[in-house]
Design a protein around this motif. Structure first.
Motif: not given
Lengths: 517, 440
Positions: A83, A112, A114, A119-120, A123, A126, B63, B65, B72
């Motif tokens: 984060e 990352v 997050e 940010m998502i 990217a 994901v 990422v 999430t 995560k």
């Protein structure tokens, strides 16, 4: 001087130096410029060099380390970050994303963890993990490019597309018109700030990094209240005066620090429900016959606990050059108590079995015990039903720890006049978690308390009753109140950056709501 | 017609570069040049992960999430980071590893395609009060070096630039400016101090010198010579009297060095006709006031080093001191009820006997609220007074102990570094090195 001014000082420095100084300093100046440049790149131009590391927020210290890493220009490394957008105002998100892309472009892999929407969406790939938390989680729910995730139908994608959203409050709280007024705060970069905090409402304090939010709330308002109610020793930063103290009766700060640092702390001990459970066990006929008191059922006290592992359940075996190995205690087999204590059972379960219950199951199990139920139910209501009562505190995430603390607060018989302060409570929280949090906070405010949150997350700011925006910039360019009022009013503000982003968010939310209805 | 022969190969643009590299590498059979395109994780079971297998593309921004508690961090940190870290540490010798404390093997079947990992976590790195943004980014170190090596010194008293000369420079200067002139070379030994200096003159005579200059006047050294004890004096040793000639550089150089030795790096030359003096020094020296600095080193500019830190706060910027408010937080309480904070808690030994004595004491002062005790009484207590002697130890009252209240608190605090009940206050102080403004 702050770093922005420092970098200005370096501009054209060579002209102001003599020949000899230039020769000596050439390499030095190159290095200095490079490092300062990285700090500017990650958006920390408002910090100054002599700022003590202890006063930095988690996000700021992380970004300093990010700047250093970019500086090393290593290639072929895998960077894992947690984060990095914490403490970052929406305005600065773009700079952070660019910095991370820079890291990637020079030839590294970047992972990352997050929650931030921007940010998502920016990217390359994901990974959505879930679907639930604790035992309900641990699966890859969706993976792919952001567009693929968007269509995947997972919980995250629902929030991204707007299918689900944090609802705006239909009825705004009017409150009773009471306010807590802080006058003339001048600590750090605050420019003689006078501000009214409406009581009985959910108040959000916003502003870019370094605009003075922490200085105002943590270092001025909180110590004032703390000293007034609890005789704390920390002095607030300079201020002219405060009014309205008689309208509240205490101040509580709820943060994301762990609820306990040792494995001996767990949600049950923190909320205090374990004390009740032990009393319950001690009142059972079997326990009375044997003469067991509540202490017998504690794993921290001699008597009932397994003495081989001293109630820890694990034995640590030191392997000289290999890492330590943890094995379950051979005497109690990880149950923490000796056999005699375990023979006392309530509804068929021993004390260890009770600790292994999840909160959801515990609610059913203790349905006839009002004192226990009251404390466990709130844990369930904040969305922590998946935690086990005996789960070690060290395994809880920051967001979970915070919600345990909030649940404890909710479970107390409150006076309805408490002032709660939360600093970026959305750290580590997914959209769904933010919705739970928002519900919990609203409940606290419904009881008449005041909840003040320092926030960057627009989803939570938009449901606040009152917003105070500081800024407009960070460091010397900040320290003033640029806008205040309801979220709608602040969204129309001409000054400050929060207003613009808030307006966007409100538009999106209204649109989403209309779509649903 | 000249035909331009252009290359038939298209220019290499960033988009096709990786493909190009791949084709070239494949052609050469170097599989290693083409990076393993994925980090492959098989069977991760750390914490709540359900036997997760996933392929993460390398060289990309990925990422993770999911809701809080979904797993995560377990996947990112407890599995991938832990494994990467463990493998990297395996490359170290067992001896080096014993210092680092090995990481446990994460619960995962296999991970392939892993590079060395660097994690950037949120947790604050250090709680060290001596760490600042400058120190952890190393900008501070570079700045210190810049100042130490390239900066010029200015006197904090007058603001004038400081000068420093080597012996060579001094000799050249004298040869240039005093050529063909008579000159007296002096070594300052006393500057603006009071005293009769009888022993000093004896010492100078023993060293073989014949003349001295006292308060501007050249005098012969006589036995039992002394000056007025109650007046301020400037005394210099006359090292040599010569006529400056470029041919006679050797003699001048000898005298200059002699003078600098006796003058501890400083010297004067006097023109006997005009009576004007010129000052020289090996150190950074303010010509008017004579303040000298040591040679600047990077340490001089560090608040974490004894050479650069402010002597009062040791470079922390804050000092803790005992104030009346901290020792007597609640003036409404009398002493016997715990009005004096450091004595209130029975945990502090040494003072507990005092508090028990106070209950026995018949002095009514101890039962009154602290604020009604006369200010003069408190003032007497807070300054350092020696314990008053009493006839017998039994008669020794609290009063005498109280007289040393503040200093004893301070002494105890500096010994044990323990803060008593309400503790002490800290006042912010400017953090600055004692040397002057140094500008580049």
């Amino acid at each position: 001087m702050d770093i922005a001014q420092l970098s200005q000082w370096f501009v054209g420095l060579e002209e102001r130096l003599s020949e000899r100084q230039n020769v000596i300093g050439r390499e030095l100046l190159k290095e200095l410029r490079k490092r300062i440049g990285f700090l500017l790149e990650v958006g920390l131009e408002y910090l100054s060099l002599h700022r003590s590391v202890r006063t930095l927020s988690g996000g700021e210290s992380q970004r300093i380390r990010l700047a250093t890493q970019i500086g090393t220009q290593l290639v072929g490394v895998l960077y894992i970050m947690d984060e990095p957008s914490i403490g970052l105002h929406q305005r600065d998100n773009e700079r952070l994303i660019k910095a991370l892309q820079h890291l990637r472009d020079i030839g590294n892999s970047v992972i990352v963890v997050e929650h931030d929407k921007d940010m998502i969406m920016n990217a390359d790939h994901v990974l959505d993990i879930g679907p639930g938390a604790g035992i309900h989680g641990g699966h890859i729910v969706a993976e792919g490019s952001p567009t693929e995730i968007f269509k995947s139908g997972s919980l995250t994608s629902q929030y991204l597309s707007g299918e689900r959203h944090i609802e705006l409050r239909k009825k705004k709280r009017k409150g009773e018109g009471n306010t807590l007024t802080l006058k003339g705060a001048t600590g750090h970069n605050l420019k003689n700030v006078t501000v009214k905090f409406p009581l009985g409402k959910l108040v959000a304090v916003t502003g870019v990094s370094g605009s003075g939010k922490s200085s105002l709330i943590h270092d001025t308002l909180y110590p004032i209240l703390n000293q007034h109610f609890f005789n704390a020793k920390r002095d607030p930063l300079p201020y002219a005066g405060i009014e309205g103290l008689e309208l509240i009766d205490k101040v509580i700060e709820v943060d994301q620090s762990p609820i306990g640092r040792t494995p001996r702390s767990n949600p049950a001990t923190y909320t205090g429900v374990f004390t009740e459970i032990r009393s319950l066990f001690a009142s059972l006929p079997e326990a009375k016959i044997r003469g067991y008191g509540p202490g017998r059922f504690s794993f921290n006290v001699k008597g009932g606990r397994c003495e081989t592992c001293e109630g820890a359940g694990l034995r640590t075996i030191e392997m000289n050059f290999l890492p330590d190995v943890h094995v379950p205690c051979e005497t109690c087999k990880g149950r923490r108590y000796n056999r005699e204590t375990l023979e006392v059972r309530f509804k068929g379960k021993s004390i260890t079995d009770v600790l292994d219950l999840t909160v959801e199951k515990a609610v059913e199990y203790f349905e006839n015990q009002p004192r226990i139920i009251r404390k466990i139910q709130v844990l369930n209501e904040v969305g922590l039903g998946y935690l086990t009562l005996g789960q070690q505190a060290t395994t809880l995430s920051g967001g979970e720890a915070q919600r345990v603390k909030l649940a404890t607060e909710l479970g107390k018989k409150d006076t309805g006049k408490t002032f709660y302060i939360l600093d970026e409570p959305t750290t580590g929280l997914h959209f769904e978690d933010i919705r739970h949090l928002s519900d919990v906070l609203q409940k606290l405010v419904d009881k008449g308390n005041t909840v003040l949150i320092i926030e960057h997350n627009l989803d939570l700011i938009k449901v606040a009753d009152h917003v105070i925006d500081l800024g407009p910039e960070g460091g010397g360019g900040g320290g003033t109140v640029v806008a205040q009022g309801t979220p709608e009013q602040v969204a129309k503000a001409s000054k400050g950056y929060t207003g613009k982003f808030l307006a966007e968010e409100l538009k999106v939310s209204k649109y989403a709501e209309e779509k649903v209805s | 017609m000249a035909k331009k022969i252009s290359a038939s190969v298209a220019p290499v643009t960033p988009e096709i570069a990786p493909q190009l590299a791949a084709t070239v590498a494949a052609a050469n059979g170097h599989a290693a040049d083409v990076e393993a395109p994925f980090i492959e994780v098989y069977g991760a079971r750390e914490h709540n992960l359900k036997n997760v297998s996933v392929q993460i593309p390398r060289g990309k921004l990925v990422v993770f999430t999911g809701i809080s508690g979904s797993g995560k961090s377990s996947l990112a940190f407890d599995t991938i980071y832990a494994e990467g870290q463990r493998r990297y540490m395996e490359t170290f010798s067992a001896y080096a590893r014993s210092f680092m404390g090995g990481l446990e093997r994460p619960d995962v079947d296999k991970i392939e395609g892993l590079s060395p990992v660097i994690s950037i976590e949120q947790k604050t790195t250090s709680r060290n009060p001596r760490s600042t943004v400058g120190t952890i980014t190393e900008i501070y170190d570079f700045l210190r070096l810049l100042y130490a090596r390239t900066a010029e010194a200015f006197s904090y008293a007058t603001g004038a630039k400081m000068i420093r000369q080597s012996d060579e420079q001094i000799i050249n200067y004298i040869l240039k400016h005093f050529n063909e002139k008579k000159l007296v070379v002096l070594a300052p030994v006393v500057k603006g101090r009071k005293g009769h200096y009888r022993e000093l003159f004896q010492q100078i005579a023993k060293l073989g010198f014949a003349k001295v200059r006292v308060d501007g006047e050249l005098l012969d050294l006589t036995p039992k010579m002394q000056v007025d004890r109650y007046k301020i004096h400037d005394i210099e040793i006359v090292i040599d009297r010569l006529v400056v000639k470029t041919e006679d550089r050797f003699r001048l150089s000898g005298s200059v060095q002699n003078a600098l030795t006796h003058g501890k790096g400083t010297m004067l030359v006097l023109d006997p006709d005009t009576k004007k003096t010129q000052f020289f020094s090996r150190f950074l020296m303010d010509p008017t006031t004579g303040i000298a600095y040591d040679d600047p080193a990077p340490n001089t500019f560090s608040f974490n080093s004894p050479y650069g830190a402010c002597p009062t706060c040791n470079g922390l910027g804050e000092v803790q001191q005992i104030t009346e408010d901290s020792v007597l937080p609640d003036k409404k309480l009398s002493i016997s009820r715990g009005g004096i904070a450091p004595w209130a808690s029975t945990a502090t030994s040494g003072f507990s006997s005092s508090s028990s004595l106070s209950s026995k004491s018949r002095s009514s002062a101890f039962l009154r609220p602290s604020k009604s005790c006369p200010k003069t009484w408190w003032n007497a207590c807070s300054t350092a007074c020696p314990r008053t002697k009493t006839r017998t130890p039994k008669r020794q009252t609290i009063r005498s102990r109280l007289k040393a209240l503040f200093p004893s608190c301070a002494a105890r605090w500096s010994l044990t570094r323990k803060t008593f009940a309400p503790g002490f206050r800290s006042t912010p102080r400017l953090r600055s090195a004692p040397s002057a403004v140094v500008t580049a």
